[in-house]
Design an enzyme around this catalytic site. Structure first.
Site, mmCIF file in Angstrom:
data_model
loop_
_atom_site.group_PDB
_atom_site.id
_atom_site.type_symbol
_atom_site.label_atom_id
_atom_site.label_comp_id
_atom_site.label_asym_id
_atom_site.label_seq_id
_atom_site.Cartn_x
_atom_site.Cartn_y
_atom_site.Cartn_z
ATOM 1 N N ASP A 57 -10.217 12.812 -4.885
ATOM 2 C CA ASP A 57 -11.259 13.748 -5.341
ATOM 3 C C ASP A 57 -10.859 15.189 -5.031
ATOM 4 O O ASP A 57 -11.082 16.102 -5.828
ATOM 5 C CB ASP A 57 -12.601 13.438 -4.644
ATOM 6 C CG ASP A 57 -13.274 12.215 -5.260
ATOM 7 O OD1 ASP A 57 -12.726 11.686 -6.252
ATOM 8 O OD2 ASP A 57 -14.320 11.792 -4.750
ATOM 9 N N ASP B 295 -2.214 15.350 -17.558
ATOM 10 C CA ASP B 295 -2.467 14.164 -16.745
ATOM 11 C C ASP B 295 -1.751 14.363 -15.412
ATOM 12 O O ASP B 295 -0.625 14.867 -15.377
ATOM 13 C CB ASP B 295 -1.940 12.916 -17.470
ATOM 14 C CG ASP B 295 -2.330 11.633 -16.763
ATOM 15 O OD1 ASP B 295 -3.429 11.118 -17.026
ATOM 16 O OD2 ASP B 295 -1.528 11.151 -15.927
ATOM 17 N N ILE B 296 -2.433 13.989 -14.326
ATOM 18 C CA ILE B 296 -1.813 14.120 -13.005
ATOM 19 C C ILE B 296 -0.768 13.018 -12.846
ATOM 20 O O ILE B 296 -1.054 11.845 -13.127
ATOM 21 C CB ILE B 296 -2.874 13.989 -11.893
ATOM 22 C CG1 ILE B 296 -3.938 15.076 -12.066
ATOM 23 C CG2 ILE B 296 -2.214 14.080 -10.523
ATOM 24 C CD1 ILE B 296 -5.119 14.928 -11.121
ATOM 25 N N ASN C 198 -4.440 7.992 -4.710
ATOM 26 C CA ASN C 198 -5.617 7.212 -4.318
ATOM 27 C C ASN C 198 -5.239 6.055 -3.388
ATOM 28 O O ASN C 198 -5.896 5.821 -2.378
ATOM 29 C CB ASN C 198 -6.324 6.660 -5.555
ATOM 30 C CG ASN C 198 -7.292 7.676 -6.157
ATOM 31 O OD1 ASN C 198 -7.889 8.464 -5.437
ATOM 32 N ND2 ASN C 198 -7.415 7.662 -7.469
ATOM 33 N N GLU D 91 -8.118 11.058 -14.554
ATOM 34 C CA GLU D 91 -7.249 12.146 -14.089
ATOM 35 C C GLU D 91 -6.655 12.918 -15.273
ATOM 36 O O GLU D 91 -5.628 13.547 -15.171
ATOM 37 C CB GLU D 91 -6.155 11.617 -13.157
ATOM 38 C CG GLU D 91 -5.073 10.766 -13.815
ATOM 39 C CD GLU D 91 -5.340 9.263 -13.752
ATOM 40 O OE1 GLU D 91 -6.541 8.864 -13.735
ATOM 41 O OE2 GLU D 91 -4.364 8.497 -13.747
#
Lengths: 241, 124
Positions: A137, A120-121, A128, A163
């Site tokens: 993106d 997971d980021i 964002n 993500e």
């Protein structure tokens, strides 16, 4: 049908091409005067009808081939799209589920070890919110490239959700999968993602789970999720197995 | 052993003393041109071969490829009548029922030994 009952097979004329050549030659040989002989005239009529049908059939096959080819290509593109995440070009969740099912079957039958890593980021929402969705993106696309460059050819990497990325490592123990995961973290921390607001650094967390006896697919994913949660709770930027 | 490598629309073909193997998808733009060298070689080979094995592992074929395979099977039937021990093995992915149907159609058409074997899809 038995061979004895297939006189065509032993006829001197074998196959379509030979028959067509034979008929053409015979029609030319006999010429117009053959029409005087009623049996010859009938033969001639039948031969001409055969040649016409043969020509039409060749045309139909050519047309059919053309559409079959286009249809096959379209089907292949559709099958690819149905299994691919359009943004990152990685496998999508559906494709990963199928790969996992197959790997679980192999585990049950051959006891082949395998592991998964749920990535997971870290703080993706901040990316964002601060830099816009285009930047978000960009991060997802760049991360996909990092995975492709860092993972082994036999690993399967999917965009699991927003993500989250799920990686399947066949024939891999949890210790080895952990090393694979660490490499991905290192590769990602070594690069900067270019955004309109300038380059930004991204970190990842990951949870490793190895397949175990008595587990089904969902148990394995749940375990990887729990390990990912532990990695986040321990301060992110790490792999927990 | 001669090899024609596969493309996205044509199968991999191997041919030599042991036999002929066709593997992959077959919908080339012109099947008759594509199969011509194989056909020519096969016709010569079958004149004297005491035994011959044809392995077909084709998951998809268009109309003209089907015709080419029928022609190949005809050559094998003729060779069998001259005493050649000709055999056909058809491999298909267990889930690909269309391939099984096709195999059964082909099998009906000829009188040489024709075995149809399902193969499990391997890991990708």
């Amino acid at each position: 049908m038995s061979l004895e009952r297939r006189p065509g097979v032993v006829s001197p004329v074998q196959g379509r091409r030979e028959l067509v050549a034979h008929l053409r030659a015979r029609l030319e040989d006999r010429g117009e005067e053959s029409l005087l002989d009623p049996r010859e005239a009938e033969y001639r009529e039948l031969a001409e009808a055969y040649l016409l049908l043969d020509e039409r059939m060749a045309k139909l096959i050519a047309i059919s081939d053309k559409y079959q080819g286009e249809l096959r290509e379209a089907t292949k593109r559709m099958q690819h799209m149905a299994r691919t995440d359009p943004l990152t070009n990685l496998s999508n969740r559906r494709d990963m589920l199928d790969c996992l099912d197959r790997e679980v079957e192999r585990f049950v039958r051959y006891e082949k070890d395998f592991s998964v890593i749920m990535f997971d980021i870290d703080d993706f929402k901040l990316v964002n919110d601060s830099y816009g969705h285009d930047a978000g993106d960009r991060v997802l696309k760049d991360l996909a490239l990092v995975f492709l460059e860092t993972l082994r050819r036999t690993d399967v990497c999917s965009r699991w959700g927003g993500e989250e990325f799920l990686v399947l490592c066949p024939e891999t123990t949890s210790e080895s999968a952990r090393i694979v995961g660490e490499k991905c973290l290192m590769a990602m921390s070594a690069m900067q993602v270019a955004t309109e607001a300038g380059p930004i650094g991204i970190t990842l967390s990951g949870g490793v789970a190895a397949m175990q006896k008595g587990f089904d697919r969902d148990d394995l994913i749940k375990l990887a999720d729990a390990k990912l949660y532990a990695a986040k709770a321990a301060g992110k930027k790490r792999i927990v197995d | 052993m001669k090899i024609i490598e596969a493309t996205s629309s044509s199968p991999r073909i191997e041919y030599g003393e042991a036999g002929l193997s066709i593997k992959g998808e077959s919908y080339p733009e012109n099947s008759f041109v594509f199969y011509a060298p194989v056909f020519e070689w096969l016709a010569a080979e079958l004149k004297s071969a005491p035994r011959f094995r044809l392995i077909l592992d084709v998951s998809y074929m268009n109309s003209s490829s089907t015709k080419c395979v029928l022609d190949i099977l005809d050559l094998l039937s003729e060779a069998a009548m001259r005493g050649c021990d000709a055999r056909v093995t058809w491999l298909y992915e267990a889930e690909n029922e269309r391939s099984l149907d096709l195999a059964e159609e082909f099998k009906e058409d000829i009188d040489i030994p024709f075995e149809i074997i399902p193969v499990e899809a391997g890991p990708r």
